[in-house]
Design a protein around this motif. Sequence first.
Motif, PDB file in Angstrom:
ATOM      1  N   SER A 203       0.784  -1.188  -0.034  1.00  0.00           N
ATOM      2  CA  SER A 203       0.087   0.014   0.055  1.00  0.00           C
ATOM      3  C   SER A 203       0.973   1.098   0.022  1.00  0.00           C
ATOM      4  CB  SER A 203      -0.846   0.012   1.136  1.00  0.00           C
ATOM      5  OG  SER A 203      -1.868  -0.828   0.931  1.00  0.00           O
TER       6      SER A 203
ATOM      7  N   PRO B 232      -5.626  -0.313   5.161  1.00  0.00           N
ATOM      8  CA  PRO B 232      -5.130   0.592   4.043  1.00  0.00           C
ATOM      9  C   PRO B 232      -5.947   1.661   3.987  1.00  0.00           C
ATOM     10  CG  PRO B 232      -6.128  -1.478   3.079  1.00  0.00           C
ATOM     11  CD  PRO B 232      -6.293  -1.741   4.831  1.00  0.00           C
TER      12      PRO B 232
ATOM     13  N   ARG C  37      -4.320   2.293  -1.276  1.00  0.00           N
ATOM     14  CA  ARG C  37      -3.573   1.136  -1.923  1.00  0.00           C
ATOM     15  C   ARG C  37      -3.155   1.324  -3.256  1.00  0.00           C
ATOM     16  NH1 ARG C  37      -6.267  -3.634  -2.969  1.00  0.00           N
ATOM     17  NH2 ARG C  37      -8.397  -3.534  -2.033  1.00  0.00           N
TER      18      ARG C  37
END
Length: 519
Positions: free
Chosen positions: A281, A383, A386
């Motif tokens: 990410s 995340p 990402r």
Amino acid sequence: MKAFTRFICTAALGLSGALASSCKEDILYIPPVANNTVDEFYKNETQVNQGVMSIYNGCLSLPENSYWFLAEFRSDNVAADVATVQRDYSDVSNFNATSQTQQLQATWTDLYEIVYRSNVLLERIQPFTFARVEQFKGEARFLRALAYFDLVRYWGPVPIVDKTLTIEQSKTIPRAPVADVYKFIIDDLTFAAESLPSTYVVTTGSATDASNKGRATKWAAKALLAKVYLTMYGYPLRQASALPLAKQQLMDVYAAASPTTFSVAQNFADLFKSANDNRYSVFEIQYQSGNTGLGNPIPWQQGQVFPTFWSPFTAFAADFTLPPALFGANWPKIDKRKAATLDSVIRNPTTGAIVAGRPQFTKFLEKGVTGVQSRTDYPNNFPIIRFEDVVLMYAEVLNEEAGSPPAMALTLINQIRTRSGLAAFTATSPEAATKDAFRAAVLKERRYEFIAEGQRWHDLVRTGNAISVMTAFKRATTGTTPTGGANFRQLDEHDLIFPIPILELRINPGFWEQNPGYN
């Protein structure tokens, strides 16, 4: 960085000032030892760095309070029943939230706490000249922009606060127009992109590794800036001039991808394993288990029933179901993301016997995880941006600026599809026939890629699909009470933002007007 995220910076207000007015200050004033106040802190670079960590610490609640309970429950990824007793998540999901819905106050408070901590850092860092001053400022402004991006998308016009305020000053800050809030966000992210490093010096196994891993980078600022511009291109601002600005940021981030920065994970399930934190990410919320209050609560919140061979702690079991669009031919089993995102059948790993249960999200649950000491103590990160988000936004932008989807847009979306086990689109595919067809294909791809990550509602709103999609969804999936099922009301524009929490309106009665359509 995870080793520092528990530091909390507090301000001493009220009582100490009242006491000092009637007694000798040199007798009464004793600097606190266990709990540092703002006035007694920020004496050196180490303490300033801890102040930066306090802002990251303020972000720990965002995946739960912002992305899950507001964004996901508002979308067609979750089918929440109309509760027979008051439940905040049901009211949010079924468009029955009011100014007294406590979840709205909790999220508003969380976001402005990040703003406050950022402002404290930006003020207290001014006297210093050490090498990391600009980096620390960039981190504070990145995180402040992240908070304001949620604030403006959830509530529309909100107060812009760029400095610490007294109580009386806070009562006189007006709600700024949406366009002004976005300008403020852009200014913060532009500064962050210019001030943050592309990568941090990381020495494996050292304190440097612990303090730097997971910090916001130049690429995180540029990726978030691209999302801000893409949102400005859509509802409510619809600024055509924002599209090329988004494209430039996405081009920069896409070109920076590598095995040592961020990349598309070839195995989708790997994205959500703690062993791969900060590997794929662009930016993540940092969590760690160990019963220190730094664990991830998302696996617990998003599940229904966890058998003991999955986790020693069962899930929260909020009264929601997974919608029909996630089953059958709508989302075929050949898509590898499906099995990594949800479970509709629970089997004993030893006997193969089916264990009773209901379909649930298990995207963030590492089955068989050890070391978890409570329901909110899971170790894996969450995340925020990402690299797959960058790829799909880039494909969307290229399609929007062209009369029909260009070859590069197909290449980008196929990076995600082929990794997921799906057939690649070609120039003769129906999805590539027109600009509208490709736009719909990207929106669908984003749904399955980012389900349970708090992206879907915002995607529906900015693309102008929220009212039609969610009205049809609620009529098809909610109950048969007067507020559900076939009787569900037609949504309108006021449903695209939330009401201002009642406690905020009461700070200075009559100063702020409530959002239209709410009490």
